[in-house]
Design a protein around this motif. Structure first.
Motif, mmCIF file in Angstrom:
data_model
loop_
_atom_site.group_PDB
_atom_site.id
_atom_site.type_symbol
_atom_site.label_atom_id
_atom_site.label_comp_id
_atom_site.label_asym_id
_atom_site.label_seq_id
_atom_site.Cartn_x
_atom_site.Cartn_y
_atom_site.Cartn_z
ATOM 1 N N LEU A 143 0.867 -1.167 0.000
ATOM 2 C CA LEU A 143 0.000 0.000 0.000
ATOM 3 C C LEU A 143 0.907 1.221 0.000
ATOM 4 O O LEU A 143 1.756 1.360 0.878
ATOM 5 C CB LEU A 143 -0.914 0.012 1.222
ATOM 6 C CG LEU A 143 -2.007 -1.043 1.206
ATOM 7 C CD1 LEU A 143 -2.624 -1.187 2.583
ATOM 8 C CD2 LEU A 143 -3.062 -0.686 0.176
ATOM 9 N N CYS A 144 0.736 2.070 -1.001
ATOM 10 C CA CYS A 144 1.632 3.215 -1.192
ATOM 11 C C CYS A 144 0.872 4.525 -1.118
ATOM 12 O O CYS A 144 -0.315 4.597 -1.443
ATOM 13 C CB CYS A 144 2.300 3.126 -2.569
ATOM 14 S SG CYS A 144 3.259 1.636 -2.819
ATOM 15 N N ASP A 145 1.595 5.585 -0.743
ATOM 16 C CA ASP A 145 1.005 6.916 -0.767
ATOM 17 C C ASP A 145 1.096 7.483 -2.185
ATOM 18 O O ASP A 145 1.562 6.811 -3.109
ATOM 19 C CB ASP A 145 1.667 7.828 0.271
ATOM 20 C CG ASP A 145 3.140 8.086 0.024
ATOM 21 O OD1 ASP A 145 3.648 7.835 -1.089
ATOM 22 O OD2 ASP A 145 3.805 8.554 0.971
ATOM 23 N N ARG A 188 -2.852 5.515 -1.546
ATOM 24 C CA ARG A 188 -3.495 5.821 -2.820
ATOM 25 C C ARG A 188 -3.317 4.739 -3.876
ATOM 26 O O ARG A 188 -4.003 4.735 -4.876
ATOM 27 C CB ARG A 188 -2.954 7.146 -3.382
ATOM 28 C CG ARG A 188 -3.247 8.335 -2.496
ATOM 29 C CD ARG A 188 -4.741 8.599 -2.446
ATOM 30 N NE ARG A 188 -5.077 9.768 -1.686
ATOM 31 C CZ ARG A 188 -5.602 9.754 -0.471
ATOM 32 N NH1 ARG A 188 -5.829 8.609 0.142
ATOM 33 N NH2 ARG A 188 -5.910 10.859 0.154
ATOM 34 N N ARG A 189 -2.382 3.827 -3.664
ATOM 35 C CA ARG A 189 -2.132 2.790 -4.652
ATOM 36 C C ARG A 189 -1.884 1.458 -3.957
ATOM 37 O O ARG A 189 -1.294 1.406 -2.888
ATOM 38 C CB ARG A 189 -0.923 3.137 -5.509
ATOM 39 C CG ARG A 189 -1.196 4.321 -6.415
ATOM 40 C CD ARG A 189 0.038 4.722 -7.176
ATOM 41 N NE ARG A 189 -0.098 5.837 -8.075
ATOM 42 C CZ ARG A 189 -0.581 7.034 -7.828
ATOM 43 N NH1 ARG A 189 -1.048 7.319 -6.659
ATOM 44 N NH2 ARG A 189 -0.627 7.982 -8.739
ATOM 45 N N LEU A 190 -2.339 0.397 -4.622
ATOM 46 C CA LEU A 190 -2.091 -0.949 -4.145
ATOM 47 C C LEU A 190 -1.399 -1.715 -5.268
ATOM 48 O O LEU A 190 -1.857 -1.696 -6.407
ATOM 49 C CB LEU A 190 -3.401 -1.648 -3.775
ATOM 50 C CG LEU A 190 -3.241 -3.045 -3.166
ATOM 51 C CD1 LEU A 190 -4.293 -3.245 -2.078
ATOM 52 C CD2 LEU A 190 -3.346 -4.140 -4.189
ATOM 53 N N TYR A 191 -0.283 -2.329 -4.941
ATOM 54 C CA TYR A 191 0.448 -3.196 -5.862
ATOM 55 C C TYR A 191 0.423 -4.597 -5.270
ATOM 56 O O TYR A 191 0.484 -4.760 -4.055
ATOM 57 C CB TYR A 191 1.891 -2.726 -6.029
ATOM 58 C CG TYR A 191 1.998 -1.378 -6.686
ATOM 59 C CD1 TYR A 191 2.062 -1.278 -8.075
ATOM 60 C CD2 TYR A 191 2.022 -0.216 -5.936
ATOM 61 C CE1 TYR A 191 2.153 -0.046 -8.685
ATOM 62 C CE2 TYR A 191 2.112 1.024 -6.541
ATOM 63 C CZ TYR A 191 2.177 1.104 -7.919
ATOM 64 O OH TYR A 191 2.253 2.328 -8.523
ATOM 65 N N TYR A 192 0.340 -5.601 -6.136
ATOM 66 C CA TYR A 192 0.255 -6.966 -5.633
ATOM 67 C C TYR A 192 0.956 -7.956 -6.549
ATOM 68 O O TYR A 192 1.260 -7.659 -7.702
ATOM 69 C CB TYR A 192 -1.216 -7.365 -5.460
ATOM 70 C CG TYR A 192 -1.948 -7.570 -6.760
ATOM 71 C CD1 TYR A 192 -2.135 -8.850 -7.269
ATOM 72 C CD2 TYR A 192 -2.455 -6.502 -7.485
ATOM 73 C CE1 TYR A 192 -2.807 -9.062 -8.466
ATOM 74 C CE2 TYR A 192 -3.120 -6.696 -8.671
ATOM 75 C CZ TYR A 192 -3.299 -7.976 -9.160
ATOM 76 O OH TYR A 192 -3.958 -8.169 -10.351
ATOM 77 N N ARG A 193 1.209 -9.132 -6.009
ATOM 78 C CA ARG A 193 1.743 -10.265 -6.758
ATOM 79 C C ARG A 193 1.504 -11.525 -5.937
ATOM 80 O O ARG A 193 1.209 -11.457 -4.742
ATOM 81 C CB ARG A 193 3.224 -10.100 -7.058
ATOM 82 C CG ARG A 193 4.127 -10.180 -5.847
ATOM 83 C CD ARG A 193 5.562 -9.995 -6.233
ATOM 84 N NE ARG A 193 6.422 -10.026 -5.061
ATOM 85 C CZ ARG A 193 7.702 -9.742 -5.088
ATOM 86 N NH1 ARG A 193 8.278 -9.397 -6.228
ATOM 87 N NH2 ARG A 193 8.415 -9.791 -3.996
#
Length: 96
Positions: A41-43, A78-83
């Protein structure tokens, strides 16, 4: 969808998450080991605020948004990255 924060760069939120029924809960980071996906979870500046584990976002992207929605206002995520957990795949942005 079950999700849990396993690394906290904000402070005092380790173990934050939701159970299988979407009820907010706190647990131990090790409980995330059984979940198939890992996320960041990123800003807005792309700084990682939290790392965690969750259910299968590829199978259920709608519920994959839950960690982001939960942290949007309070932590300004503001952003979600996943794997998929345990792989060296590239991190993918959540895009419904």
């Amino acid at each position: 969808m079950r999700w849990i924060v396993t690394k906290d760069y904000w402070g005092n939120c380790l173990g934050m998450g939701e159970d299988e029924d979407g009820v907010p809960t706190h647990g131990k980071p090790e409980q995330g080991d059984a979940l198939p996906m890992e996320f960041w979870l990123c800003d807005a500046n792309e700084n990682v605020v939290f790392e965690g584990r969750c259910g299968d976002i590829d199978a259920d992207w709608w519920h994959g948004m839950e960690p982001l929605l939960y942290t949007w206002t309070t932590f300004r995520c503001r952003r979600l990255y996943y794997r998929r957990a345990g792989t060296k795949e590239s991190w993918r942005p959540l895009r419904p």
